[in-house]
Design a protein around this motif. Structure first.
Motif, PDB file in Angstrom:
ATOM      1  N   ASP A   1       0.796  -1.217   0.000  1.00  0.00           N
ATOM      2  CA  ASP A   1       0.000   0.000   0.000  1.00  0.00           C
ATOM      3  C   ASP A   1       0.830   1.270   0.000  1.00  0.00           C
ATOM      4  O   ASP A   1       0.334   2.339   0.271  1.00  0.00           O
ATOM      5  CB  ASP A   1      -0.982  -0.019   1.180  1.00  0.00           C
ATOM      6  N   ILE A   2       2.101   1.103  -0.253  1.00  0.00           N
ATOM      7  CA  ILE A   2       2.886   2.321  -0.435  1.00  0.00           C
ATOM      8  C   ILE A   2       3.351   2.320  -1.888  1.00  0.00           C
ATOM      9  O   ILE A   2       3.917   1.336  -2.354  1.00  0.00           O
ATOM     10  CB  ILE A   2       4.112   2.360   0.487  1.00  0.00           C
ATOM     11  N   ASN A   3       3.061   3.381  -2.555  1.00  0.00           N
ATOM     12  CA  ASN A   3       3.527   3.443  -3.937  1.00  0.00           C
ATOM     13  C   ASN A   3       4.527   4.576  -4.040  1.00  0.00           C
ATOM     14  O   ASN A   3       4.182   5.738  -4.124  1.00  0.00           O
ATOM     15  CB  ASN A   3       2.333   3.651  -4.872  1.00  0.00           C
ATOM     16  N   ASP A   4       5.767   4.221  -3.954  1.00  0.00           N
ATOM     17  CA  ASP A   4       6.812   5.221  -3.888  1.00  0.00           C
ATOM     18  C   ASP A   4       7.884   4.809  -4.888  1.00  0.00           C
ATOM     19  O   ASP A   4       8.382   3.696  -4.850  1.00  0.00           O
ATOM     20  CB  ASP A   4       7.379   5.255  -2.459  1.00  0.00           C
ATOM     21  N   SER A   5       8.216   5.702  -5.780  1.00  0.00           N
ATOM     22  CA  SER A   5       9.165   5.356  -6.839  1.00  0.00           C
ATOM     23  C   SER A   5      10.523   4.980  -6.239  1.00  0.00           C
ATOM     24  O   SER A   5      11.221   4.103  -6.740  1.00  0.00           O
ATOM     25  CB  SER A   5       9.313   6.529  -7.799  1.00  0.00           C
ATOM     26  N   SER A   6      10.882   5.615  -5.101  1.00  0.00           N
ATOM     27  CA  SER A   6      12.181   5.317  -4.497  1.00  0.00           C
ATOM     28  C   SER A   6      12.228   3.873  -4.033  1.00  0.00           C
ATOM     29  O   SER A   6      13.246   3.185  -4.189  1.00  0.00           O
ATOM     30  CB  SER A   6      12.414   6.240  -3.296  1.00  0.00           C
ATOM     31  N   ILE A   7      11.080   3.417  -3.468  1.00  0.00           N
ATOM     32  CA  ILE A   7      11.061   2.035  -2.994  1.00  0.00           C
ATOM     33  C   ILE A   7      11.150   1.077  -4.170  1.00  0.00           C
ATOM     34  O   ILE A   7      11.838   0.056  -4.112  1.00  0.00           O
ATOM     35  CB  ILE A   7       9.815   1.781  -2.130  1.00  0.00           C
ATOM     36  N   ASN A   8      10.451   1.437  -5.217  1.00  0.00           N
ATOM     37  CA  ASN A   8      10.551   0.594  -6.402  1.00  0.00           C
ATOM     38  C   ASN A   8      11.993   0.514  -6.883  1.00  0.00           C
ATOM     39  O   ASN A   8      12.483  -0.552  -7.244  1.00  0.00           O
ATOM     40  CB  ASN A   8       9.661   1.137  -7.514  1.00  0.00           C
ATOM     41  N   LYS A   9      12.654   1.638  -6.836  1.00  0.00           N
ATOM     42  CA  LYS A   9      14.046   1.654  -7.271  1.00  0.00           C
ATOM     43  C   LYS A   9      14.914   0.805  -6.340  1.00  0.00           C
ATOM     44  O   LYS A   9      15.817   0.101  -6.775  1.00  0.00           O
ATOM     45  CB  LYS A   9      14.575   3.100  -7.298  1.00  0.00           C
ATOM     46  N   LEU A  10      14.551   0.906  -5.045  1.00  0.00           N
ATOM     47  CA  LEU A  10      15.299   0.127  -4.061  1.00  0.00           C
ATOM     48  C   LEU A  10      15.177  -1.365  -4.370  1.00  0.00           C
ATOM     49  O   LEU A  10      16.144  -2.125  -4.290  1.00  0.00           O
ATOM     50  CB  LEU A  10      14.735   0.425  -2.667  1.00  0.00           C
ATOM     51  N   ASN A  11      13.950  -1.763  -4.760  1.00  0.00           N
ATOM     52  CA  ASN A  11      13.751  -3.170  -5.079  1.00  0.00           C
ATOM     53  C   ASN A  11      14.472  -3.566  -6.361  1.00  0.00           C
ATOM     54  O   ASN A  11      14.964  -4.693  -6.466  1.00  0.00           O
ATOM     55  CB  ASN A  11      12.262  -3.497  -5.148  1.00  0.00           C
ATOM     56  N   GLN A  12      14.523  -2.626  -7.266  1.00  0.00           N
ATOM     57  CA  GLN A  12      15.345  -2.884  -8.457  1.00  0.00           C
ATOM     58  C   GLN A  12      16.796  -3.095  -8.059  1.00  0.00           C
ATOM     59  O   GLN A  12      17.478  -3.983  -8.567  1.00  0.00           O
ATOM     60  CB  GLN A  12      15.289  -1.694  -9.412  1.00  0.00           C
ATOM     61  N   ALA A  13      17.228  -2.255  -7.100  1.00  0.00           N
ATOM     62  CA  ALA A  13      18.609  -2.364  -6.636  1.00  0.00           C
ATOM     63  C   ALA A  13      18.867  -3.752  -6.049  1.00  0.00           C
ATOM     64  O   ALA A  13      19.915  -4.353  -6.288  1.00  0.00           O
ATOM     65  CB  ALA A  13      18.882  -1.292  -5.589  1.00  0.00           C
ATOM     66  N   ILE A  14      17.870  -4.228  -5.292  1.00  0.00           N
ATOM     67  CA  ILE A  14      18.022  -5.569  -4.708  1.00  0.00           C
ATOM     68  C   ILE A  14      18.206  -6.593  -5.812  1.00  0.00           C
ATOM     69  O   ILE A  14      19.070  -7.477  -5.736  1.00  0.00           O
ATOM     70  CB  ILE A  14      16.801  -5.906  -3.829  1.00  0.00           C
ATOM     71  N   ASP A  15      17.394  -6.460  -6.871  1.00  0.00           N
ATOM     72  CA  ASP A  15      17.518  -7.383  -8.001  1.00  0.00           C
ATOM     73  C   ASP A  15      18.924  -7.329  -8.595  1.00  0.00           C
ATOM     74  O   ASP A  15      19.539  -8.360  -8.865  1.00  0.00           O
ATOM     75  CB  ASP A  15      16.497  -7.032  -9.090  1.00  0.00           C
TER      76      ASP A  15
END
Lengths: 313, 663
Positions: free
Chosen positions: A6-20
């Protein structure tokens, strides 16, 4: 199932990309990567204890690279002095004045390699900086650059030439994890794949320090319901009064668990903390803070034992 | 076994437990045993238990001392009792050796042994007493011992002594259902719960089979219970409550005894009239071979027989409380008299009772029929200021003559004996009957208590066409004794209210009520616990609808019940979801229970998402419902969205665990 993110934050998405991205470099260690990022979000420092050669350095280097942070590696040895870390003032003949040469600590991400090989005096210089986010050299206080994050590694304590970190110093690390050997599939990929170091060189930073600081501030806004606080208190209570452990968890440890759980939730785009979040981070947050009392004849670690014996209210 | 640092409080707890377990035995032991017992335990507590050095350096010394004490103790016990077997000796040795064990205790194993010794010592109390207070006392000791055992295992010292006691009490209380099942269903053998050795009841007060002046008045000073009776119908009138005991035929001038051996009754020569009285008589242990029964008994119960003088006897001395089902008729005509019995019923010692014989001769000349003579004697008693008293003057010389013509103060045995002598002197066959008269009605339990102070003696005379007729001379002197009981005839004899309460009617009536309630409790205890033999067990099983169960099926039933109850308990603990105060949690628990019944038991530490995933992984078709409920629950409980409660409630209530079609 997965509860709704329920959080839609581009930074978090980027963070998850970083994890990948990092997962493609350090194979089969996604949990360790996630915990490390959680630790960064929670403004903590992490201690990795493992035998040499399992990828500690690669991991820290890769994370620094994807997050776009300045990176310094300090190799701790028994003759390392505090000044080698903090920096030193050198007399400049041209200006006829002392000039400060900042040490490697003035970076965003520090890899303190084999920290337990240095003498206690040097260790404590680093650890103080970790706690205060500033260093004092020759009566002058200098702020460290934020975000500031230390990944320390240590060799298992029974190895020759180590100065074990005392409990009070261990407490300064939010988490302690071990990497362990990769599984067979990951190992095969590692063997046939490209050189890891070269891969890091190819990593494109998707992130910057400002974004990271913003996310660190956002951790505070994660909700914790009464039921979660009850659960946390039950955990603390059990660690203190069940008689299974030498020493109960301190209030600071309680705060650490809560903070880490919030960061974990944020990393997974949840705006609330669930019992599963606490259970996910608990082994790495309290692993270095909790020991069995009496003979250790358990096949669980103290943290696993704790989780299994505290009912979720 | 590792040596453990036993903290002082646990050592004290153990010592106190052992001391208390042995305490009831102390008055029964030779005086030096409790002394040694105390000394050794005190010694163990005093010896610096923390200084390991002391134990290591002085080990041989202590060992030697122990062996010496043991040898001396065993020799002492042998010289005291003259044997090394038997109940008393066994317990004496047990007490002695338990204190030696405490003294030598060093390792964890030793302390375990001590605690088990304590349990054993507790149980030996049953050899002497089986009353309710004893059982309560034993429960307390068992609690202490169990607390000690828990304490020894509490390596991290989590519990203080009070918590230990609490924990062990909880354990004991939890074991009560198993205890009840074992008690009710364990196959029973005839006889008391605990077989008592021969020497168990050497000093029991009660009616003897001989009588001399003062023997009954002495007995009357005791308020111990002789027996309790519950009647099937109404309780007969007080004046009919003659409880027949030993019948005495022979006298040496002072002492009355039965004389020759008693024969079994062969043919009945008795005519009963009126209604019979059925009752259950619970006899306290007497260590004698006779049973008291209301005059006159119709038939002997299974393990007893009637003698020719209608006394109810058993083959074995009665050493435990026992209940008898009896039937008596209060109006009867007893015609039994054999040739040689006639001789015995007239016999008097040759040279005694001169004055009495002279007096009898006078009467014989004056009156014709035996009835007239009897009436004359009774009238004479009445008119000559005879006094009914518990404390008559001492009789010297010829006790009958002295009593009849000099002192004229006596208790029932004086009157019964004197009257019988006068009868025999007048040529009327007569005998003395001893037993009890009356009884105290306990309104709480609706039964009759007969105590030692109800002891009585009366006479029976043989009249030609009436058979043996009961004549109670006491009735003439003190009619209240017969009609209203001894409580009214000689109130000072009955010490049932403490002196201090005597003047306060409220307090004394309260005292009476408490005493009666306690007595009722005691009676029920004897009936249902101590007297729980094969018959009662069968009776109870019949009530439960189980007819004619033999011991084999009973054993099987016992194990089924035990296993079943443990299983039930386990299942309950497994499926039970603790009652939650939060309604959302309550609905969620209900949902978990529904799943638990199908084998998906939520671990207490399992988070809602993990649980849902586990269920969905094996039951794909439930994914929708489980996900929805979990999502609602998480929203309410962890996101504080209380408005979704109704939705959750409905979802949980309509949730049904259906097997997927593919399964």
């Amino acid at each position: 199932m997965n509860i709704k993110e329920d959080i839609n934050d581009s930074s978090i998405n980027k963070l998850n990309q970083a994890i990948d991205t990092v997962s493609h470099i350090i194979l089969g260690k996604e949990m360790a990567i996630r915990l490390t990022l959680t630790c960064i979000l929670a403004r903590g420092h992490i201690l990795i204890e493992d035998t040499p050669g399992v990828g500690k350095t690669t991991l820290s280097h890769a994370i620094a690279a994807v997050l776009g942070l300045s990176y310094q590696r300090i190799q701790f040895t028994s003759d390392l002095l505090p000044a080698d870390i903090l920096g030193v003032s050198v007399y400049n003949r041209e200006n006829e004045a002392f000039e400060f040469h900042p040490g490697p600590i003035f970076s965003n991400l520090i890899l303190a390699d084999e920290i337990n090989r240095a003498t206690p005096r040097t260790q404590s210089a680093l650890l103080e900086a970790m706690a205060e986010y500033q260093v004092t050299i020759e009566a002058e206080t200098r702020k460290l650059s934020l975000p500031f994050f230390v990944i320390a590694t240590q060799n298992p304590n029974n190895q020759v030439g180590t100065f074990p970190l005392p409990e009070s110093q261990l407490d300064r690390f939010l988490m302690q994890i071990d990497l362990g050997y990769p599984d067979a599939k990951a190992e095969r990929q590692l063997l046939i794949g490209e050189d890891r170091r070269r891969l890091i060189g190819d990593v494109r930073s998707v992130f910057n320090a400002e974004e990271l600081i913003r996310l660190q501030n956002q951790v505070e806004s994660i909700q914790t319901a009464d039921a979660i606080l009850d659960y946390l208190q039950d955990i603390l209570e059990f660690s203190r009064n069940s008689g299974n452990y030498t020493q109960g968890l301190s209030p600071r440890a309680g705060l650490a668990i809560l903070h880490a759980a919030k960061a974990w939730a944020l990393l997974h785009s949840h705006s609330i903390v669930l019992p599963e979040d606490i259970q996910a981070i608990l082994p790495s947050v309290i692993g270095h803070r909790l020991n069995y009392a009496g003979e250790d004849n358990h096949n669980l670690t103290p943290a696993q034992h704790l989780i299994q014996h505290v009912a979720i209210p | 076994m590792p040596k453990i640092e036993l903290s002082l409080d646990k050592l004290v707890c153990l010592s106190v437990g052992i001391l208390l377990a042995g305490l009831p035995h102390w008055p029964r032991l030779p005086f030096w045993i409790p002394a040694i017992h105390l000394l050794l335990i005190a010694g163990r507590l005093y010896l610096p238990y923390k200084q390991k050095k002391f134990w290591q350096t002085q080990r041989s010394l202590i060992g030697l001392a122990r062996i010496l004490i043991m040898i001396v103790g065993v020799i002492g016990v042998y010289t005291t009792y003259g044997t090394l077997t038997g109940r008393d000796v066994g317990i004496t040795l047990l007490v002695l050796l338990s204190s030696l064990k405490i003294l030598e205790s060093q390792t964890q194993r030793d302390f375990y042994v001590c605690a088990y010794l304590g349990y054993f010592l507790v149980i030996t109390n049953f050899f002497y007493e089986q009353t309710i207070p004893t059982v309560i006392y034993m429960f307390v000791i068992t609690t202490i011992m169990t607390a000690c055992l828990i304490g020894f295992n509490d390596i991290n010292k989590r519990f203080n002594p009070i918590q230990l006691i609490k924990l062990s009490s909880t354990l004991l209380v939890q074991s009560v259902p198993l205890l009840l099942i074992m008690f009710i269903l364990f196959p029973r053998v005839n006889g008391p719960l605990w077989g008592l050795p021969e020497d168990a009841l050497t000093a029991v007060t009660g009616i003897d089979d001989q009588m001399s002046p003062g023997s009954i008045s002495k007995l009357v000073q005791s308020s111990e219970v002789a027996f309790r009776v519950s009647f099937a119908g109404d309780i007969p009138e007080q004046s009919n409550l003659y409880w027949r005991g030993p019948v005495l035929w022979q006298t040496d001038g002072r002492k009355w005894t039965h004389g020759t051996s008693q024969n079994r009754l062969n043919s009945k020569s008795v005519v009963f009239s009126g209604d019979s009285t059925r009752y259950e008589l619970m006899l306290e242990p007497t260590n004698k071979k006779w049973i008291f029964a209301l005059e006159l008994l119709n038939d002997a119960p299974a393990d007893a027989y009637l003698t020719q003088d209608y006394q109810l006897k058993t083959g074995k001395a009665i050493q435990a409380r026992k209940a008898y089902q009896l039937e008596s008729y209060t109006s009867y005509q007893l015609n039994e008299l054999s040739e040689d019995a006639l001789v015995r019923a007239l016999a008097l010692p040759e040279t005694s009772h001169i004055k009495s014989r002279d007096f009898a001769d006078q009467l014989r000349q004056q009156y014709q029929t035996p009835e007239e003579i009897i009436q004359a004697i009774l009238n004479w008693f009445q008119q000559n200021a005879f006094i009914y008293t518990l404390k008559p003057p001492l009789l010297t010389g010829d006790s009958i003559d002295e009593f009849l013509f000099n002192t004229r103060q006596g208790f029932c045995e004086h009157y019964a004996a004197a009257f019988t002598v006068l009868m025999r002197s007048s040529g009327i066959p007569a005998r003395v009957v001893t037993g009890y008269l009356g009884g105290e009605i306990n309104p709480v339990g609706d039964f009759l208590v007969v105590r030692q102070y109800h002891a009585h003696a009366w006479a029976e005379v043989w009249l030609k066409n009436k058979g043996w007729v009961r004549i109670d001379p006491t009735a003439v002197i003190s009619p209240e004794r017969v009609d209203q009981g001894i409580e009214n005839a000689i109130p000072e004899a009955v010490i049932d209210v403490p002196f201090v309460l005597k003047n306060n009617s409220t307090l004394s009536s309260l005292w009476q009520r408490v005493r009666r309630s306690l007595d009722t409790l005691n009676y029920q205890w004897s009936q249902w616990v101590l007297g729980y033999g094969p018959e009662r067990q069968q009776q109870l099983l019949n009530m439960l609808g189980l007819k004619a169960v033999d011991w084999k099926s009973l054993t099987i039933l016992l194990f089924i019940m035990l296993g079943g109850s443990i299983l039930l308990l386990g299942l309950f603990l497994l499926v039970k979801q603790p009652k939650a105060s939060d309604p959302a949690k309550r609905y969620y628990n209900k949902f978990c229970s529904k799943l638990a019944k199908k084998g998906f038991i939520r671990q207490a530490h399992e988070g809602p998402i993990d649980y849902a995933n586990r269920v969905i992984n094996s039951q794909q078709h439930l994914a929708g419902d489980v996900e929805m409920i979990t999502r609602l629950y998480v929203a309410i409980r962890y996101r504080s969205e209380a408005d979704k409660l109704a939705e959750l409630k409905q979802a949980v209530n309509t949730f049904v665990f259906s097997r997927s079609h593919s399964n």
